[in-house]
Scaffold this active site. Structure first.
Site, PDB file in Angstrom:
ATOM      1  N   LYS A 111       0.853  -1.186   0.000  1.00 45.29           N
ATOM      2  CA  LYS A 111       0.000   0.000   0.000  1.00 45.29           C
ATOM      3  C   LYS A 111       0.888   1.235   0.000  1.00 45.29           C
ATOM      4  O   LYS A 111       1.894   1.288   0.714  1.00 45.29           O
ATOM      5  CB  LYS A 111      -0.892  -0.025   1.238  1.00 45.29           C
ATOM      6  CG  LYS A 111      -1.825   1.169   1.402  1.00 45.29           C
ATOM      7  CD  LYS A 111      -2.620   1.016   2.694  1.00 45.29           C
ATOM      8  CE  LYS A 111      -3.530   2.189   2.959  1.00 45.29           C
ATOM      9  NZ  LYS A 111      -4.298   2.027   4.212  1.00 45.29           N
ATOM     10  N   SER A 149      -9.099   2.136   3.867  1.00 41.78           N
ATOM     11  CA  SER A 149      -8.264   2.789   2.880  1.00 41.78           C
ATOM     12  C   SER A 149      -7.337   1.833   2.108  1.00 41.78           C
ATOM     13  O   SER A 149      -6.737   2.236   1.108  1.00 41.78           O
ATOM     14  CB  SER A 149      -7.416   3.875   3.550  1.00 41.78           C
ATOM     15  OG  SER A 149      -6.528   3.327   4.499  1.00 41.78           O
ATOM     16  N   SER A 208      -9.005   0.383   8.236  1.00 32.76           N
ATOM     17  CA  SER A 208      -8.554   0.406   6.847  1.00 32.76           C
ATOM     18  C   SER A 208      -7.981  -0.902   6.327  1.00 32.76           C
ATOM     19  O   SER A 208      -7.735  -1.023   5.127  1.00 32.76           O
ATOM     20  CB  SER A 208      -7.514   1.517   6.662  1.00 32.76           C
ATOM     21  OG  SER A 208      -8.124   2.774   6.735  1.00 32.76           O
TER      22      SER A 208
END
Length: 487
Positions: A81, A159, A183
């Protein structure tokens, strides 16, 4: 050897543990594993937009190098990520257009990235996320929307939405994520994969941070199997030099908890979001009911748990002060790194509005907010001392929303803040308490969308979650469930 040594569709759906075993036995080389993953990413990413920064040439060179670490995941392809877990020399934007414009690159590996490398993982790219990881959907203006492989008109959550979509679609078997308010768990729920948020400080945020966003940030991965989730935690857990605090060490390796009998557990369930009077969406209630029946059939003591401490108002009363101050700080830290002043107008509308608000938050208000969260957390954590071993809830209060509904420019910024707050109702509490929590893909609604359930254990008790999750995985396997858009 070539990918034909293992059928392509089979290789795409092997978990990281099985892929590493192929390398160990000489069935495939690390480079062949990485080549196959790159091929899948190239075929699928145009339809999903999960990977925003390919690192293909670098990955192939590392996979073919004699210096590739001989760790337990040697040669296994992985995605990072694009937030916090930065890799040396690679673009790091956090979905900020200001950083994208300047092509900001990380000068070093984060400690977590270095641990992934030592385990033998090969980084094939960076995944999409909402700007600065502040939303529950992955639709940044910098990179465009990531689509959910179960229904490409819907959000993959956020996220860590790019990572979850990539794992769900079969691009890779494991991808990094971080969890500030849900997230990891929310996109795991939306995309039908496994997402564990470990105990606070189980993994390090070094060398740059001791804690991040007031202690609510946790790092780990998204996977398709419980054994991968456990084994990756084994290679990343533990404090780094200078960390301000650490989680209690496990009694034994987490991979040894996979398949271990969990015993008879006291499991309480709840489907009303904290602070709300109405229950979650009917699909989310049905997911909890389904899981409660599974758990009862496995011999656990399963009962409703009001968990009234979750409804104490301090958590969400304090949230605007805390997260607006965080956004103001993000602008300040990036201004210092870039050597030029960034303003709220450099951010997306919601983040810019919060950053502007955060500039008026005083130091005393910040400390008061932290203290309020600590008091609230003590009340919640007491539930595990007296009443339950595990709490069962929905992960999300509703199914994955259509893309555009929560986009950063979809509505008034403060309306969007309220919507985001509603979606994190079940997950944020355990970022504040620091307890381990996992989302499991045990249910799908009538539209075929994954609806995850969340299991929460006491502080430091990932072992309990891994045993229980493994038991559920055996009782109701999900490994054969593949989304319509996949490898």
């Amino acid at each position: 050897m070539t990918e034909s040594s293992v059928p392509g569709d089979e290789l795409a759906w092997l978990d990281a543990t099985a892929q590493a075993d192929l390398v160990r036995r000489g069935v495939l080389s690390p480079k062949e594993l990485v080549e196959a993953a790159i091929g899948r990413i190239e075929r699928l990413n145009g339809g999903l937009n999960a990977v925003i920064t390919p690192l293909f040439n670098k990955a192939l060179a590392e996979a073919g190098s004699a210096e590739l670490a001989d760790g337990p995941f040697r040669g296994v392809p992985m995605l990072l990520k694009d937030m916090l877990c930065h890799s040396a020399g690679d673009p790091t934007y956090g979905a900020m257009r200001a950083l994208q414009k300047r092509d900001w690159r990380a000068p070093e590996d984060s400690t977590l990235a270095a641990r992934f490398r030592s385990a033998g993982f090969v980084f094939c790219g960076k995944t999409n996320l909402p700007e600065l990881a502040t939303s529950v959907t992955t639709e940044p203006l910098a990179h465009g929307a990531t689509r959910n492989p179960w229904d490409t008109s819907r959000s993959p959550g956020g996220s860590s939405g790019g990572s979850a979509a990539a794992v769900a679609a079969g691009m890779v078997s494991v991808a990094h994520g971080n969890d500030m308010a849900g997230s990891i768990r929310m996109p795991a729920s939306a995309c039908g994969v496994v997402g564990l948020k470990p105990t606070r400080a189980r993994t390090t945020l070094g060398p740059q941070h001791g804690e991040y966003w007031g202690g609510v940030t946790h790092e780990h991965v998204l996977t398709r199997s419980v054994r991968d989730t456990a084994a990756v935690l084994d290679v990343t857990a533990g404090p780094a030099t200078g960390d301000p605090y650490a989680a209690p060490p496990p009694a034994r390796p987490y991979r040894e908890e996979v398949g271990a009998p969990p015993g008879t557990l006291r499991i309480g369930f709840r489907w009303t979001p904290p602070g709300a009077t109405a229950p979650a969406h009917e699909d989310c209630v049905a997911a909890v009911e389904h899981t409660a029946r599974l758990l009862d059939g496995l011999g656990h003591r399963v009962e409703p748990a009001p968990a009234a401490a979750l409804d104490a108002p301090e958590l969400f009363q304090t949230l605007p002060t805390m997260f607006s101050a965080v956004l103001a700080w993000e602008l300040e830290q990036w201004s210092q790194r870039l050597g030029e002043r960034l303003e709220p107008a450099d951010l997306e509308p919601m983040n810019g509005a919060l950053a502007e608000l955060g500039r008026s938050v005083t130091a005393a208000q910040w400390v008061s907010g932290i203290q309020a969260w600590h008091r609230w957390a003590r009340g919640v954590a007491a539930l595990w001392e007296d009443d339950v071993d595990v709490l069962l809830t929905p992960t999300l209060p509703a199914p994955p929303p259509p893309l555009g509904e929560l986009a950063p420019d979809a509505k008034d910024p403060m309306e969007l803040v309220a919507e985001v707050s509603r979606f994190i109702a079940f997950t944020l509490p355990f970022n504040v308490t620091g307890q381990p929590a996992v989302s499991l893909p045990l249910y799908r609604n009538s539209d075929g969308l994954p609806i995850g359930v969340q299991l929460v254990a006491a502080h430091g008790r990932e072992d309990v979650l891994i045993r229980l999750a493994s038991q559920l995985e055996q009782a109701a396997p999900w490994s054969g469930q593949r989304p319509p858009f996949c490898a």
